[in-house]
Design a protein around this motif. Structure first.
Motif, PDB file in Angstrom:
ATOM      1  N   VAL A 209       0.865  -1.295  -0.008  1.00 26.73           N
ATOM      2  CA  VAL A 209       0.105  -0.067  -0.188  1.00 26.73           C
ATOM      3  C   VAL A 209       0.862   1.293   0.061  1.00 26.73           C
ATOM      4  O   VAL A 209       0.200   2.246  -0.349  1.00 26.73           O
ATOM      5  N   CYS A 210       2.164   1.314   0.097  1.00 20.63           N
ATOM      6  CA  CYS A 210       2.753   2.516   0.850  1.00 20.63           C
ATOM      7  C   CYS A 210       3.572   2.974  -0.559  1.00 20.63           C
ATOM      8  O   CYS A 210       4.046   2.244  -1.443  1.00 20.63           O
ATOM      9  N   ASP A 211       3.612   4.214  -0.760  1.00 19.67           N
ATOM     10  CA  ASP A 211       4.194   5.026  -1.664  1.00 19.67           C
ATOM     11  C   ASP A 211       5.798   4.971  -1.432  1.00 19.67           C
ATOM     12  O   ASP A 211       6.904   4.953  -2.190  1.00 19.67           O
ATOM     13  N   ARG A 212       6.025   5.215  -0.355  1.00 17.45           N
ATOM     14  CA  ARG A 212       7.509   5.649   0.167  1.00 17.45           C
ATOM     15  C   ARG A 212       7.606   5.038   1.654  1.00 17.45           C
ATOM     16  O   ARG A 212       6.591   4.635   2.377  1.00 17.45           O
ATOM     17  N   VAL A 213       8.730   4.422   2.002  1.00 15.99           N
ATOM     18  CA  VAL A 213       9.100   3.905   3.123  1.00 15.99           C
ATOM     19  C   VAL A 213      10.098   4.413   3.891  1.00 15.99           C
ATOM     20  O   VAL A 213      11.292   4.597   3.191  1.00 15.99           O
ATOM     21  N   GLY A 214       9.985   4.490   5.251  1.00 14.76           N
ATOM     22  CA  GLY A 214      11.073   4.776   6.036  1.00 14.76           C
ATOM     23  C   GLY A 214      11.171   3.585   6.957  1.00 14.76           C
ATOM     24  O   GLY A 214      10.617   3.141   7.445  1.00 14.76           O
ATOM     25  N   ILE A 215      12.475   2.921   7.099  1.00 16.83           N
ATOM     26  CA  ILE A 215      12.525   1.921   7.730  1.00 16.83           C
ATOM     27  C   ILE A 215      13.406   2.329   9.387  1.00 16.83           C
ATOM     28  O   ILE A 215      14.556   3.023   9.095  1.00 16.83           O
ATOM     29  N   ILE A 216      13.044   1.798  10.310  1.00 18.10           N
ATOM     30  CA  ILE A 216      13.506   2.198  11.590  1.00 18.10           C
ATOM     31  C   ILE A 216      13.997   1.013  12.420  1.00 18.10           C
ATOM     32  O   ILE A 216      13.343  -0.008  12.060  1.00 18.10           O
ATOM     33  N   ARG A 217      15.088   1.396  12.860  1.00  9.28           N
ATOM     34  CA  ARG A 217      15.605   0.013  13.523  1.00  9.28           C
ATOM     35  C   ARG A 217      16.298   0.545  14.864  1.00  9.28           C
ATOM     36  O   ARG A 217      17.107   1.615  14.731  1.00  9.28           O
ATOM     37  N   ASN A 218      16.152  -0.040  15.933  1.00  7.40           N
ATOM     38  CA  ASN A 218      16.707   0.465  17.093  1.00  7.40           C
ATOM     39  C   ASN A 218      16.619   2.149  17.338  1.00  7.40           C
ATOM     40  O   ASN A 218      17.739   2.639  17.756  1.00  7.40           O
ATOM     41  N   GLY A 219      15.682   2.603  17.066  1.00  3.62           N
ATOM     42  CA  GLY A 219      15.414   3.892  17.211  1.00  3.62           C
ATOM     43  C   GLY A 219      15.998   4.805  16.171  1.00  3.62           C
ATOM     44  O   GLY A 219      15.574   5.918  16.195  1.00  3.62           O
ATOM     45  N   GLY A 220      16.836   4.398  15.357  1.00 12.35           N
ATOM     46  CA  GLY A 220      17.297   5.382  14.180  1.00 12.35           C
ATOM     47  C   GLY A 220      16.657   4.882  12.749  1.00 12.35           C
ATOM     48  O   GLY A 220      16.350   3.754  12.438  1.00 12.35           O
ATOM     49  N   LEU A 221      16.683   5.864  12.043  1.00 15.16           N
ATOM     50  CA  LEU A 221      16.116   5.682  10.663  1.00 15.16           C
ATOM     51  C   LEU A 221      17.154   4.927   9.837  1.00 15.16           C
ATOM     52  O   LEU A 221      18.164   5.672   9.787  1.00 15.16           O
ATOM     53  N   VAL A 222      17.146   3.785   9.253  1.00 13.95           N
ATOM     54  CA  VAL A 222      18.228   3.318   8.584  1.00 13.95           C
ATOM     55  C   VAL A 222      18.018   3.436   7.004  1.00 13.95           C
ATOM     56  O   VAL A 222      18.984   3.060   6.074  1.00 13.95           O
ATOM     57  N   ALA A 223      16.853   3.626   6.496  1.00 12.24           N
ATOM     58  CA  ALA A 223      16.509   3.830   5.017  1.00 12.24           C
ATOM     59  C   ALA A 223      15.232   4.471   4.895  1.00 12.24           C
ATOM     60  O   ALA A 223      14.397   4.622   5.517  1.00 12.24           O
ATOM     61  N   LEU A 224      15.353   5.229   3.711  1.00 10.78           N
ATOM     62  CA  LEU A 224      14.145   6.215   3.322  1.00 10.78           C
ATOM     63  C   LEU A 224      14.035   6.141   1.841  1.00 10.78           C
ATOM     64  O   LEU A 224      14.959   6.444   1.197  1.00 10.78           O
ATOM     65  N   GLU A 225      13.363   5.272   1.367  1.00 13.13           N
ATOM     66  CA  GLU A 225      13.164   5.303   0.022  1.00 13.13           C
ATOM     67  C   GLU A 225      11.733   4.791  -0.656  1.00 13.13           C
ATOM     68  O   GLU A 225      10.734   4.610   0.194  1.00 13.13           O
ATOM     69  N   ASP A 226      11.714   4.979  -1.987  1.00 11.66           N
ATOM     70  CA  ASP A 226      10.424   4.616  -2.792  1.00 11.66           C
ATOM     71  C   ASP A 226      10.216   3.093  -2.536  1.00 11.66           C
ATOM     72  O   ASP A 226      10.886   2.177  -2.376  1.00 11.66           O
ATOM     73  N   VAL A 227       9.201   2.482  -2.353  1.00 14.28           N
ATOM     74  CA  VAL A 227       8.839   1.268  -2.034  1.00 14.28           C
ATOM     75  C   VAL A 227       9.063   0.422  -3.307  1.00 14.28           C
ATOM     76  O   VAL A 227       9.688  -0.647  -3.373  1.00 14.28           O
ATOM     77  N   ASP A 228       9.029   0.774  -4.606  1.00 15.80           N
ATOM     78  CA  ASP A 228       9.577   0.146  -5.659  1.00 15.80           C
ATOM     79  C   ASP A 228      10.894  -0.038  -5.395  1.00 15.80           C
ATOM     80  O   ASP A 228      11.552  -1.435  -5.917  1.00 15.80           O
ATOM     81  N   ASP A 229      11.655   0.770  -5.207  1.00 15.73           N
ATOM     82  CA  ASP A 229      13.218   0.469  -4.825  1.00 15.73           C
ATOM     83  C   ASP A 229      13.649  -0.575  -3.892  1.00 15.73           C
ATOM     84  O   ASP A 229      14.361  -1.525  -3.891  1.00 15.73           O
ATOM     85  N   LEU A 230      12.781  -0.466  -2.842  1.00 11.18           N
ATOM     86  CA  LEU A 230      12.646  -1.491  -1.751  1.00 11.18           C
ATOM     87  C   LEU A 230      12.458  -2.812  -2.193  1.00 11.18           C
ATOM     88  O   LEU A 230      13.264  -3.960  -1.954  1.00 11.18           O
ATOM     89  N   LEU A 231      11.191  -2.847  -3.256  1.00 10.48           N
ATOM     90  CA  LEU A 231      10.870  -4.256  -3.719  1.00 10.48           C
ATOM     91  C   LEU A 231      11.986  -4.923  -4.503  1.00 10.48           C
ATOM     92  O   LEU A 231      12.169  -5.983  -4.239  1.00 10.48           O
ATOM     93  N   LYS A 232      12.527  -3.986  -5.280  1.00  9.62           N
ATOM     94  CA  LYS A 232      13.732  -4.442  -6.173  1.00  9.62           C
ATOM     95  C   LYS A 232      14.934  -5.015  -5.200  1.00  9.62           C
ATOM     96  O   LYS A 232      15.666  -6.123  -5.567  1.00  9.62           O
ATOM     97  N   ARG A 233      15.019  -4.456  -4.344  1.00 11.87           N
ATOM     98  CA  ARG A 233      16.100  -4.990  -3.368  1.00 11.87           C
ATOM     99  C   ARG A 233      15.777  -5.990  -2.485  1.00 11.87           C
ATOM    100  O   ARG A 233      16.932  -6.711  -1.972  1.00 11.87           O
ATOM    101  N   SER A 234      14.793  -6.100  -1.937  1.00 12.55           N
ATOM    102  CA  SER A 234      14.269  -6.977  -1.020  1.00 12.55           C
ATOM    103  C   SER A 234      13.869  -8.560  -1.576  1.00 12.55           C
ATOM    104  O   SER A 234      14.398  -9.415  -0.786  1.00 12.55           O
ATOM    105  N   GLY A 235      13.453  -8.595  -2.638  1.00  9.70           N
ATOM    106  CA  GLY A 235      13.272  -9.827  -3.357  1.00  9.70           C
ATOM    107  C   GLY A 235      12.234 -10.746  -2.554  1.00  9.70           C
ATOM    108  O   GLY A 235      11.472 -10.288  -1.718  1.00  9.70           O
TER     109      GLY A 235
END
Lengths: 313, 260
Positions: A209-235
């Motif tokens: 559902v999301c257009d863009r995503v911010g990924i947070i881990r241990n309180g810190g933002l580790v990634a901020l990108e379009d979902v399409d890019d994330l999809l490509k990279r996550s597999g």
């Protein structure tokens, strides 16, 4: 008596920033729940806030709503500085909030709960929402199942037609049908120009559902990108059960990573298109195939390294 | 914005009615024993330990005014109702914060000050229910045993419970915004009201102890003086109101600044 929102109901401007975080930090003693988190959410987008449980997602949301005070840094929501209590209270007429743990007055019926909130901020979309999500309105909330509570929470979050909805794990407890309905509803809202801030620990949901995503881990933002890019990279995580053991060099392609072959079972992460994978697999004597989303932790490991900002989850 | 006031008021209706019923029963019980009690009053007054007499503010026990002021009002209003208001106010905020109801409530365009003020204002329900209910019961019960009470004095005795009970509620709300657990807030508030009441009783036993009761709310409400001597201590009531406003002010200050 109820706060009207006409003054703020202007046409959404897609370039405008609805939420803006600037070095937002919250510490509890030695524990850093949010560590200098900075990002913007534009008007008219569905922003996914993704992270494992305990990563600090709820802390960010509670900071944005002024429930807790930042240790340092700041943020603005619908133009109101979160440290300015008066301004923040005023813009809440135009915010819908669905908390992760829903604290209703347990003795009230669903209808009474909605009446209660309606008096504070209006309910012009209540009936429309109740056609999509229908908690048993005449029963007391204390008798509600998890899913019914969540539906009541969704209705109250959207019934005053807010420009911004802040949703904390909105589909937890919903059955798959209602989850789909919720996702479709959010897309419609987005298309109508509403901004959705959507926190989740479920990657596939955010991907959907999301257009863009911010990924947070241990309180810190580790990634901020379009979902399409994330999809490509996550597999996709794939497990193939073959009729007989296969030679690695004969089977593995460049789209397959993290390959693990044990006897006739092959496990790997596929970074290409699922359809191509299926076409490729037909040439082998495949007994069973299992394709699923990778675990969030796998994504962190593979794409963001294991170095995380200091602090606890 | 009165949505919170309405809901909070509705939540207090049942307990207020139950409490009014219980106190009415208790009053009736007091009145049943009064005729027999009045005959032996001189003896009883003499036999009463000074500490207990001080606690209850007993005077002129053989008259209906002294009896109502020294027993009915001292026990029911100063002690029990005071404790109830501390307990009820102690539960207004802490429970909502802990159960995360406050998160949802504060997602509405309503300020934290307004939340606290509306919740405290909802205490009008027990305040009105108890005062009207017990006014009627006490007056009727006195009439039933052939005694008459001065309506004005009785009315003032009731009216002046309001600032006293508000101070008890102020203690409760201060505990409620400070402590995380609703049980602790309620126990702390009612415990403190009870201890202050005890201290005030102790301070009455000897002039040299007089000063220790100065911070007790019960020092500033004397039903016996009102009913027996028709002394309406409006200045004391003003002290109580000021104390209530101060407690409420501190509670607002704390609640507005804290993390939830």
């Amino acid at each position: 008596m109820c706060a009207q929102t006409e003054t703020l109901d202007t046409e959404p401007d897609h370039d405008a920033t609805t939420i803006s975080l600037d070095g937002l930090t919250k510490r509890y003693g030695d524990v850093t729940a949010n560590d200098a988190v900075s990002f913007d959410v534009g008007a008219g987008e569905i922003f996914g806030y993704l992270g494992p449980n305990g990563a600090g997602k709820t802390t960010t949301i509670r900071l944005l709503l002024g429930l807790i005070k930042p240790t340092s840094g700041s943020a603005a929501v619908l133009g109101a500085d979160i440290r300015d209590r008066r301004a923040l209270t005023a813009v809440k007429a135009n915010i819908g909030y669905l908390p992760d743990s829903l604290g209703f007055e347990e003795r009230q019926t669903g209808r009474q709960v909605l009446d209660y909130f309606a008096r504070m901020r209006g309910d012009e979309r209540r009936e429309e929402l109740l056609e999509l999500f229908h908690p048993p309105l005449d029963k007391r909330v204390e008798t509600y199942s998890h899913g019914n509570k969540r539906m009541l929470g969704i209705v109250q979050a959207f019934m005053h037609d807010p420009d911004l909805a802040i949703l904390d794990e909105p589909t937890s407890g919903l059955d798959p049908l209602k989850q789909d309905r919720m996702h479709a509803f959010l897309e419609e809202e987005r298309d109508a120009g509403k901004t959705i801030f959507f926190s989740s620990h479920v990657l596939s949901e955010v991907q959907r559902v999301c257009d863009r995503v911010g990924i947070i881990r241990n309180g810190g933002l580790v990634a901020l990108e379009d979902v399409d890019d994330l999809l490509k990279r996550s597999g996709k995580r794939v497990r193939v059960q073959l009729a007989e053991p296969v030679d690695e060099s004969a089977f593995v392609t460049s789209e397959m990573i993290d390959v693990e072959i044990i006897d006739a079972t092959v496990r790997f992460t596929y970074t290409g298109k699922p359809a191509e994978l299926l076409e490729y697999l037909v040439q082998f004597a495949v007994e069973d195939v299992d394709i699923s989303d990778p675990q969030l932790d796998d994504i962190f490991k593979h794409y963001y390294g294991d170095d995380s900002p200091s602090g606890a989850g | 914005m009165t949505a919170i006031l309405r809901v909070e008021s509705a939540k207090l209706v049942r307990s207020s009615l139950v409490l009014t019923g219980l106190f009415a029963l208790l009053s009736a019980f007091f009145f049943v024993v009064f005729p027999a009690f009045a005959e032996e009053a001189a003896l009883i007054e003499e036999a009463f330990p000074a500490f207990l007499a001080g606690l209850l503010g007993i005077e002129e026990l053989h008259t209906i005014e002294g009896f109502v002021g020294g027993y009915v009002f001292s026990v029911i209003w100063v002690l029990f109702a005071g404790i109830y208001f501390a307990y009820a106010a102690g539960g207004l905020i802490a429970g909502d914060v802990r159960a995360r109801r406050m998160d949802l409530l504060l997602s509405n365009p309503v300020s934290r000050e307004s939340v606290v003020l509306q919740k405290v204002a909802a205490l009008w329900v027990p305040l009105v229910a108890l005062n009207i209910g017990l006014f009627v019961v006490v007056y009727a019960a006195a009439a039933a045993i052939g005694e008459t009470l001065d309506l004005v004095s009785l009315g003032v005795a009731h009216l002046l419970t309001v600032p006293y009970l508000l101070v008890c509620a102020g203690i409760g709300i201060l505990f409620s915004v400070t402590l995380d657990r609703v049980e602790s807030a309620q126990a702390g508030a009612l415990g403190l009201v009870f201890v202050l009441w005890l201290i005030e009783g102790l301070s009455e036993t000897a002039p040299e102890y007089d000063w220790i009761g100065i911070a007790s709310p019960s020092r500033y409400y004397d039903p016996s003086a009102i009913l027996v001597h028709e002394e309406y201590a409006l200045a004391d009531a003003a002290v109580l109101l000021a104390a209530f406003l101060a407690l409420l002010g501190i509670a607002l200050f704390v609640f507005v600044r804290r993390d939830i």
